[in-house]
Motif scaffolding. Structure first.
Motif, PDB file in Angstrom:
ATOM      1  N   VAL A   1       0.829  -1.210   0.000  1.00  0.00           N
ATOM      2  CA  VAL A   1       0.000   0.000   0.000  1.00  0.00           C
ATOM      3  C   VAL A   1       0.861   1.258   0.000  1.00  0.00           C
ATOM      4  O   VAL A   1       0.580   2.212  -0.715  1.00  0.00           O
ATOM      5  CB  VAL A   1      -0.977  -0.006   1.204  1.00  0.00           C
ATOM      6  CG1 VAL A   1      -1.640   1.346   1.381  1.00  0.00           C
ATOM      7  CG2 VAL A   1      -2.021  -1.098   1.025  1.00  0.00           C
TER       8      VAL A   1
ATOM      9  N   MET B   1       2.023   2.076  -3.526  1.00  0.00           N
ATOM     10  CA  MET B   1       1.028   2.315  -4.568  1.00  0.00           C
ATOM     11  C   MET B   1       0.985   3.805  -4.910  1.00  0.00           C
ATOM     12  O   MET B   1       1.363   4.644  -4.089  1.00  0.00           O
ATOM     13  CB  MET B   1      -0.360   1.868  -4.085  1.00  0.00           C
ATOM     14  CG  MET B   1      -0.481   0.365  -3.911  1.00  0.00           C
ATOM     15  SD  MET B   1      -2.032  -0.113  -3.130  1.00  0.00           S
ATOM     16  CE  MET B   1      -3.199   0.344  -4.381  1.00  0.00           C
ATOM     17  N   PRO B   2       0.509   4.141  -6.110  1.00  0.00           N
ATOM     18  CA  PRO B   2       0.339   5.556  -6.447  1.00  0.00           C
ATOM     19  C   PRO B   2      -0.630   6.217  -5.460  1.00  0.00           C
ATOM     20  O   PRO B   2      -1.502   5.563  -4.887  1.00  0.00           O
ATOM     21  CB  PRO B   2      -0.264   5.512  -7.857  1.00  0.00           C
ATOM     22  CG  PRO B   2       0.072   4.162  -8.393  1.00  0.00           C
ATOM     23  CD  PRO B   2       0.164   3.248  -7.207  1.00  0.00           C
ATOM     24  N   LYS B   3      -0.469   7.528  -5.295  1.00  0.00           N
ATOM     25  CA  LYS B   3      -1.318   8.292  -4.365  1.00  0.00           C
ATOM     26  C   LYS B   3      -2.781   8.177  -4.752  1.00  0.00           C
ATOM     27  O   LYS B   3      -3.128   8.129  -5.921  1.00  0.00           O
ATOM     28  CB  LYS B   3      -0.896   9.757  -4.364  1.00  0.00           C
ATOM     29  CG  LYS B   3       0.537   9.983  -3.975  1.00  0.00           C
ATOM     30  CD  LYS B   3       0.717   9.819  -2.480  1.00  0.00           C
ATOM     31  CE  LYS B   3       2.111  10.195  -2.057  1.00  0.00           C
ATOM     32  NZ  LYS B   3       2.941   9.099  -1.689  1.00  0.00           N
ATOM     33  N   TRP B   4      -3.662   8.170  -3.731  1.00  0.00           N
ATOM     34  CA  TRP B   4      -5.104   8.038  -3.940  1.00  0.00           C
ATOM     35  C   TRP B   4      -5.787   9.400  -3.920  1.00  0.00           C
ATOM     36  O   TRP B   4      -6.697   9.638  -3.181  1.00  0.00           O
ATOM     37  CB  TRP B   4      -5.723   7.182  -2.861  1.00  0.00           C
ATOM     38  CG  TRP B   4      -5.242   5.781  -2.801  1.00  0.00           C
ATOM     39  CD1 TRP B   4      -4.492   5.126  -3.716  1.00  0.00           C
ATOM     40  CD2 TRP B   4      -5.460   4.852  -1.744  1.00  0.00           C
ATOM     41  NE1 TRP B   4      -4.229   3.851  -3.321  1.00  0.00           N
ATOM     42  CE2 TRP B   4      -4.818   3.644  -2.098  1.00  0.00           C
ATOM     43  CE3 TRP B   4      -6.122   4.900  -0.542  1.00  0.00           C
ATOM     44  CZ2 TRP B   4      -4.844   2.522  -1.294  1.00  0.00           C
ATOM     45  CZ3 TRP B   4      -6.154   3.776   0.255  1.00  0.00           C
ATOM     46  CH2 TRP B   4      -5.521   2.609  -0.122  1.00  0.00           C
ATOM     47  N   THR B   5      -5.404  10.289  -4.753  1.00  0.00           N
ATOM     48  CA  THR B   5      -6.012  11.631  -4.728  1.00  0.00           C
ATOM     49  C   THR B   5      -7.118  11.780  -5.727  1.00  0.00           C
ATOM     50  O   THR B   5      -7.422  11.028  -6.539  1.00  0.00           O
ATOM     51  CB  THR B   5      -4.971  12.720  -4.990  1.00  0.00           C
ATOM     52  OG1 THR B   5      -4.284  12.427  -6.198  1.00  0.00           O
ATOM     53  CG2 THR B   5      -4.029  12.841  -3.842  1.00  0.00           C
TER      54      THR B   5
END
Length: 106
Positions: free
Chosen positions: A99, A102-106
């Motif tokens: 997690v 992983m790429p940012k969750w924006t």
């Protein structure tokens, strides 16, 4: 090259941890020296890794995978306890490292 340094840093940290176990509280000379050398190499390679990769991600991978693999080695070679709690803990470490990477969750 940074990922190669990180991989070798993880392996040498695991070797250092195993030697630390074998040193029996630094009461045995050769395993004690092995622990010091293993950790020294690991930290040196970790410092080289940090020249190219972010500290949060790098440390998460190094500490997380080092912990999970050391726990597995403890089970396989040192006959340490194995339970559902152990499996859940190792899986949680691996998921946490995943997690964090992983790429940012924006």
């Amino acid at each position: 090259m940074a990922y190669l340094y990180l991989f070798v840093a993880i392996i040498t940290e695991i070797v250092g941890s195993s030697m630390l176990k074998m040193s029996e509280g630094f009461s045995k000379l050769l395993p004690s020296i092995g622990a010091i050398i293993g950790y020294s190499i690991s930290f040196y390679l970790l410092s080289l890794t940090l020249k190219e990769l972010p500290i949060g991600m790098t440390y998460a991978i190094w500490a997380g995978l080092g912990t999970a693999l050391t726990a597995i080695i403890g089970i396989l070679f040192w006959k340490e306890g194995f339970s559902l709690q152990t499996v859940v803990g190792i899986v949680a470490i691996i998921l946490g490292v995943t997690v964090l990477n992983m790429p940012k969750w924006t």
